[in-house]
Design an enzyme around this catalytic site. Structure first.
Site, PDB file in Angstrom:
ATOM      1  N   CYS A   9       0.758  -1.212  -0.101  1.00 34.70           N
ATOM      2  CA  CYS A   9       0.057  -0.041   0.009  1.00 34.70           C
ATOM      3  C   CYS A   9       0.780   1.375  -0.117  1.00 34.70           C
ATOM      4  CB  CYS A   9      -1.131  -0.377   1.068  1.00 34.70           C
ATOM      5  SG  CYS A   9      -0.219   0.178   2.726  1.00 34.70           S
ATOM      6  N   ARG A  15      -3.375  -0.602   5.304  1.00 37.72           N
ATOM      7  CA  ARG A  15      -3.897  -1.862   4.467  1.00 37.72           C
ATOM      8  C   ARG A  15      -2.875  -2.824   4.190  1.00 37.72           C
ATOM      9  NH1 ARG A  15      -5.330   2.157  -0.218  1.00 37.72           N
ATOM     10  NH2 ARG A  15      -3.184   3.169   0.474  1.00 37.72           N
ATOM     11  N   ASP A 115      -7.982   3.960   1.189  1.00 39.41           N
ATOM     12  CA  ASP A 115      -7.036   4.334   2.192  1.00 39.41           C
ATOM     13  C   ASP A 115      -7.792   4.881   3.166  1.00 39.41           C
ATOM     14  OD1 ASP A 115      -4.706   4.951   3.776  1.00 39.41           O
ATOM     15  OD2 ASP A 115      -3.700   6.047   2.070  1.00 39.41           O
TER      16      ASP A 115
END
Length: 147
Positions: A9, A15, A115
Site C-alpha cells: 500500500c 492496509r 486508504d
C-alpha cells in the site's frame, strides 16, 4: 508455484499489514510480507486499523513499516496492491514486476481498498472488510491452482 506473497500500500501501516495478516491466516504455509511505496518506515500498524482488524478476527503480528524496493519485489512470487495507482507506480518504477502485480481485489471485480489513514473509524472498518473478503478470494484461487 506460489511460495511468497507481498502486500503493498502507500504507508505500510494500515492496509498492507492487515492484508498480510489476513492472507497469513488463510495461507500459513506461504511466506507473506508487506511494504509501502511511501512507507512510514519503522512505524507500527495504525491503531484504528489494528482495532478494526482484531474486531473482524484478523490476528496481527508485531509490525514495523518498510519501504518497497527492487530487492523486496524480486523475492515475491505475487505482489498484491490495494489500488490501481499502486500497480501503475510499480509498473513505472519497476516494470520487471508488472506481470506478478495484481490488485488485492482482482477476484472481486477489481475492487480497490480505499486508504483509511487519518479517516474515521468507519473507514478503517470498511477497508478491513474489503481486505478480509479479497484475501479469502485469493486464498481460494491459490488453493484451486494447487489441486
Amino acid at each position: 508455484m506460489t511460495n511468497s506473497i507481498l502486500t503493498v500500500c502507500t504507508g505500510n501501516i494500515c492496509r498492507s499489514p492487515v492484508a498480510e495478516a489476513a492472507l497469513r491466516m488463510h495461507l500459513p504455509e506461504l511466506d507473506i510480507a508487506s511494504a509501502g511505496l511511501a512507507a512510514l518506515v519503522g512505524r507500527d500498524i495504525d491503531a484504528d486499523s489494528a482495532t478494526a482488524a482484531r474486531d473482524q478476527g484478523i490476528a496481527l503480528l508485531p509490525h514495523s513499516a518498510r519501504q518497497f524496493n527492487a530487492d523486496i519485489g524480486r523475492v515475491a512470487d505475487i505482489i498484491l496492491v490495494m489500488e490501481t495507482h499502486h500497480r501503475q507506480e510499480i509498473a513505472a518504477r519497476w516494470p520487471q514486476f508488472l506481470g506478478k502485480t495484481f490488485l488485492l481485489g482482482h477476484f472481486d471485480g477489481a475492487q480497490e481498498v480505499p486508504d483509511p489513514y487519518r479517516q474515521a473509524m468507519g473507514m478503517h472498518e470498511h477497508a478491513v472488510e474489503i481486505i478480509a473478503r479479497c484475501s479469502a478470494a485469493w486464498a481460494k484461487q491459490l488453493e484451486l491452482m494447487r489441486s
